[in-house]
Design a protein around this motif. Sequence first.
Motif, short mmCIF file in Angstrom:
data_model
loop_
_atom_site.label_atom_id
_atom_site.label_comp_id
_atom_site.label_asym_id
_atom_site.label_seq_id
_atom_site.Cartn_x
_atom_site.Cartn_y
_atom_site.Cartn_z
N GLU A 1 6.62 7.11 -10.36
CA GLU A 1 7.45 6.27 -10.11
C GLU A 1 7.47 5.40 -8.32
O GLU A 1 8.36 4.46 -8.92
N PHE A 2 7.39 6.46 -7.91
CA PHE A 2 7.40 5.80 -6.27
C PHE A 2 6.36 4.52 -6.34
O PHE A 2 6.51 3.52 -5.99
N GLY A 3 4.83 4.25 -7.52
CA GLY A 3 4.09 3.18 -7.61
C GLY A 3 5.01 2.66 -7.93
O GLY A 3 4.29 1.24 -7.80
N LYS A 4 5.44 2.40 -9.05
CA LYS A 4 6.55 1.52 -9.63
C LYS A 4 7.41 1.12 -8.23
O LYS A 4 7.81 -0.50 -8.90
N ARG A 5 8.10 1.43 -7.93
CA ARG A 5 9.06 1.16 -7.02
C ARG A 5 7.97 0.49 -5.39
O ARG A 5 8.69 -0.80 -4.90
N VAL B 1 -0.13 2.03 -13.36
CA VAL B 1 0.66 1.80 -11.76
C VAL B 1 -0.06 1.18 -11.14
O VAL B 1 0.30 0.53 -10.09
N PHE B 2 -1.06 1.62 -10.66
CA PHE B 2 -1.56 2.06 -9.49
C PHE B 2 -2.58 0.34 -9.32
O PHE B 2 -3.48 0.53 -10.59
N ALA B 3 -3.08 0.11 -8.25
CA ALA B 3 -4.80 -0.86 -7.96
C ALA B 3 -5.81 -0.16 -8.50
O ALA B 3 -5.91 0.97 -7.88
N GLY B 4 -6.45 -0.38 -9.44
CA GLY B 4 -7.88 0.29 -9.74
C GLY B 4 -8.64 -0.44 -10.48
O GLY B 4 -8.45 -1.16 -11.03
N SER B 5 -9.96 0.51 -10.38
CA SER B 5 -11.02 -0.74 -11.34
C SER B 5 -11.60 0.92 -12.72
O SER B 5 -11.49 2.53 -11.94
N TYR B 6 -12.40 0.42 -13.47
CA TYR B 6 -13.11 1.69 -14.54
C TYR B 6 -14.25 2.05 -13.78
O TYR B 6 -15.51 0.75 -13.69
N ASP B 7 -15.02 2.94 -13.60
CA ASP B 7 -15.98 3.04 -13.31
C ASP B 7 -17.06 3.11 -14.41
O ASP B 7 -16.24 3.16 -15.76
N THR C 1 -1.25 -7.64 -7.33
CA THR C 1 -0.13 -7.31 -6.53
C THR C 1 0.16 -4.88 -6.88
O THR C 1 0.95 -4.30 -5.96
N LYS C 2 -0.56 -4.65 -7.61
CA LYS C 2 -0.66 -3.30 -7.67
C LYS C 2 -0.45 -2.29 -6.18
O LYS C 2 -1.09 -2.57 -5.55
N PRO C 3 -0.01 -1.31 -6.15
CA PRO C 3 -0.69 -0.84 -4.67
C PRO C 3 -1.43 -0.18 -4.98
O PRO C 3 -2.36 1.00 -5.57
N VAL C 4 -2.20 -0.22 -3.56
CA VAL C 4 -3.74 0.05 -3.48
C VAL C 4 -3.66 1.59 -1.96
O VAL C 4 -2.31 1.98 -1.91
N LEU C 5 -4.19 2.45 -2.18
CA LEU C 5 -4.16 4.09 -1.69
C LEU C 5 -4.37 3.84 -0.53
O LEU C 5 -5.30 3.21 0.24
N VAL C 6 -3.97 4.07 1.20
CA VAL C 6 -4.02 4.23 2.29
C VAL C 6 -4.18 5.32 2.79
O VAL C 6 -2.97 6.19 2.19
N GLY D 1 0.97 -1.07 0.29
CA GLY D 1 -0.14 0.02 0.47
C GLY D 1 0.92 1.01 0.00
O GLY D 1 2.26 1.70 0.05
N ILE D 2 0.33 1.92 0.14
CA ILE D 2 1.22 3.93 -0.35
C ILE D 2 -0.01 4.67 0.40
O ILE D 2 -1.01 4.55 0.03
#
Length: 266
Positions: free
Chosen positions: A127-131, A172-178, A140-145, A23-24
Motif C-alpha cells: 500500500e505504501f508503494g501504491k501511495r 507495484v514496484f519498479a524492477g525486472s525479471y532475471d 514511474t513505479k517507485p525505486v528502492l533507495v 523512490g522509497i
Amino acid sequence: PDYSLLTNKTMAAPKNEPKIYTGIGLDFETSGLDCVKHACTQLAMQAVRFDTWEIFDSYVKYFKPYPKQDIGGAPKRKVLRTKEELNLEETKLMEYQQEALTYSGITMDTLYIQGADLKEIARDVIEFGKRATLTNGRQTKPVLVGQNITFDIGFVQQLMCYAGLMKEFEKVFAGSYDFYGNFQPKYIDTIDLGRLAFANDPTMTSYKLELIAERLGIELDDAHDAGADVTATLNVAIVCSNRLRNNNGTGANLQRAEKTRLHFKI
C-alpha cells in the motif's frame, strides 16, 4: 454529428503531463545477516520525489517474532515427517542472534509487545508503494533507495514470500525479471553514490553510512535505528543529486569514444 454538444475541454488537445519519478528509502533491522535463517525486526520507509526531494510519506514498525517457513535457500531433499514434527516446525521461530539485537538496540520484549504481524507489514509495504506512485506508467513505479540495499532486498523477498504477496509486490514496484524468472526490484545504492563521489580520495577507506554522511556534512542521529538510517540515506542521495545537477562536468576528463567502424548507416 452534432458538434455543438462538444465543449472546449473535450476538443482540446491532450496534455502531456510531466512524469514524477519517486523512490522509497528503505532500511531493515534484522536478527542476523542471513535472510534465509534470520528475521526482520524493524522496517522503516520514506517516500520521496526525485524532482524536488520532498519526503511525502513515512512508515516505521517492529515485527512480532515469527516462525521459519520451509522456503528459500538451496533445494531441500524431501523427508517424511510425523505430524508432531510438522507442528514443531511450524512453531519454531527464526533465529534471533543476541549480537544482532544488541547492535540495533532492539529486545525480544520490544518485538513481542510492539511488533506487528508479518503479513500486516507486507500489506503495508504494498500500500505504501501504491501511495508513492504519483504518475501512472511502468517507468514511474517507485525505486528502492538504501545503503547496501542488496542486503535489504533479501529481507524484502523473505517478507513478501512468507506473506504470499510477491506477485502483488511485483505489480507495484519498479524492477525486472532475471534469467531464472525471479523478480528483481530496481534500486539505487548510496554506497555506489559514495564511491562515485570519493573514489579519488585515498583517505576514504570505508563507505559505511556514517562515514559517507560525515564526509558530506550530514548529521546521523541514532545510527542503526531503521528510521534514522533511512533519513541519513536519503540525505546522502540528496547531496549527491544536487552536486550532479549543479556541476557542469568540470574537474574530470570526459572520455572520447573511438571510432571502431569505417562505415556508418545514416
